[in-house]
Design a protein around this motif. Structure first.
Motif, mmCIF file in Angstrom:
data_model
loop_
_atom_site.group_PDB
_atom_site.id
_atom_site.type_symbol
_atom_site.label_atom_id
_atom_site.label_comp_id
_atom_site.label_asym_id
_atom_site.label_seq_id
_atom_site.Cartn_x
_atom_site.Cartn_y
_atom_site.Cartn_z
ATOM 1 N N THR A 1 -15.150 15.842 10.833
ATOM 2 C CA THR A 1 -16.227 15.137 11.521
ATOM 3 C C THR A 1 -16.952 14.201 10.571
ATOM 4 O O THR A 1 -17.236 13.039 10.902
ATOM 5 C CB THR A 1 -17.228 16.145 12.121
ATOM 6 O OG1 THR A 1 -16.563 16.960 13.086
ATOM 7 C CG2 THR A 1 -18.392 15.428 12.786
ATOM 8 N N ARG B 1 -17.035 10.198 10.964
ATOM 9 C CA ARG B 1 -18.303 9.475 11.120
ATOM 10 C C ARG B 1 -18.436 8.384 10.060
ATOM 11 O O ARG B 1 -18.947 7.290 10.330
ATOM 12 C CB ARG B 1 -19.465 10.460 11.031
ATOM 13 C CG ARG B 1 -19.538 11.425 12.212
ATOM 14 C CD ARG B 1 -19.981 10.721 13.479
ATOM 15 N NE ARG B 1 -19.788 11.519 14.671
ATOM 16 C CZ ARG B 1 -20.595 12.495 15.094
ATOM 17 N NH1 ARG B 1 -21.644 12.814 14.363
ATOM 18 N NH2 ARG B 1 -20.341 13.133 16.212
ATOM 19 N N ALA C 1 -14.420 10.979 14.852
ATOM 20 C CA ALA C 1 -14.663 12.318 14.315
ATOM 21 C C ALA C 1 -13.534 13.262 14.721
ATOM 22 O O ALA C 1 -13.080 14.088 13.914
ATOM 23 C CB ALA C 1 -16.010 12.851 14.820
#
Length: 300
Positions: free
Chosen positions: A37, A41, A79
């Motif tokens: 994740t 991001r 993500a």
């Protein structure tokens, strides 16, 4: 001399990939997903190829949605892609019994169990959730013959082939010889897997709607079904807390139409239905909407 240096580089690259996988394999699934994740991001903040293509595809597919919603979907999708990359450490190195423990639910297994004796099954596996885990699950049922598009990077190619072999798959290259192997496996009542949403060559594709826009879609499924009568299902491994939920579903009978365009529309419609359940778990990083002889919408 140059060839020898190249081979040394490939071997060192493979060692580096496996070394990184070993390090990350010491971590649990939750930590791997968290790292994925974070990586995803960070990718969404830049102007990498993955970020650019995802933005274009999301805007094209969901042009009627609020721009803020689309931006959030891009971040969430990248993500999820990051999770797939970090989950590879588990797929490549964890004991198979531990991988089995990640299977939290299976729906539609009867589509494989109850098929007629000696009848092959063609499983379409879109880039949704963790498709590699779905391949592992299918191999626990019976040996899977899987078509794959060879990556340009030889290090990645060898690492993927090794990992999939560990999980039991028979990798088949996307070639004439590979097509023969798929037909042979289906005629012998085997299980064959194809990822139907990669970008095919112009010669082996048709342009049919995908989220309301023309998209190059492989005609290979149509060619296979003209040569051998087999069951057709579409499968996913959706991320859920602690693992994956497996789902197998029948594909509309139109997939068997002798017109490749009709069959391709049925495949895209089935993928759209799956994506609608959780658009972020779909990998929007393929240039599906780039068409020959038209301006490249992905060029910025």
């Amino acid at each position: 001399m140059a060839g020898r240096s190249s081979q040394v580089g490939v071997r060192l690259g493979i060692l580096a990939v496996h070394g990184a996988a070993w390090v990350f394999s010491r971590l649990g699934l939750g930590t791997l997903r968290w790292l994925g994740t974070v990586a995803g991001r960070l990718t969404s903040l830049g102007n990498s190829r993955a970020a650019r293509v995802t933005r274009v595809n999301v805007d094209l597919a969901y042009g009627d949605r609020d721009p803020a919603w689309r931006r959030q979907l891009v971040r969430r999708s990248l993500a999820q892609t990051g999770m797939t990359l970090f989950e590879a450490a588990a797929m490549w190195t964890w004991p198979l019994q531990r991988l089995t423990g990640l299977r939290k639910r299976v729906d539609g297994e009867d589509l494989l169990v109850r098929r007629a004796a000696g009848r092959g099954a063609l499983v379409l596996i879109p880039h949704f959730g963790n498709w590699e885990y779905l391949g592992y699950y299918l191999n626990t049922y019976e040996t899977l013959t899987a078509l794959y598009q060879r990556p340009r990077n030889e290090v990645v190619d060898r690492a993927l082939t090794s990992a999939r072999g560990r999980l039991g798959s028979r990798a088949t290259p996307n070639s004439v010889a590979g097509l023969r192997q798929l037909v042979r496996a289906l005629r012998n009542g085997g299980l064959v897997a194809i990822l139907p949403d990669q970008v095919p060559s112009t010669e082996s594709s048709v342009a049919v709607p995908f989220f309301g826009r023309p998209a190059l879609t492989m005609s290979l499924v149509s060619k296979l079904l003209r040569r051998v009568n087999a069951d057709v299902v579409i499968g996913t491994a959706t991320r859920v807390p602690g693992g994956f939920a497996i789902r197998l579903e029948a594909v509309a009978d139109a997939v068997r139409d002798p017109d490749p365009a009709v069959g391709a529309r049925a495949i895209n419609a089935a993928i759209e239905t799956i994506v609608a359940r959780d658009p972020a778990q779909y990998q929007w990083e393929y240039k599906r909407f780039r068409l020959p002889d038209e301006p490249d919408i992905y060029r910025t």
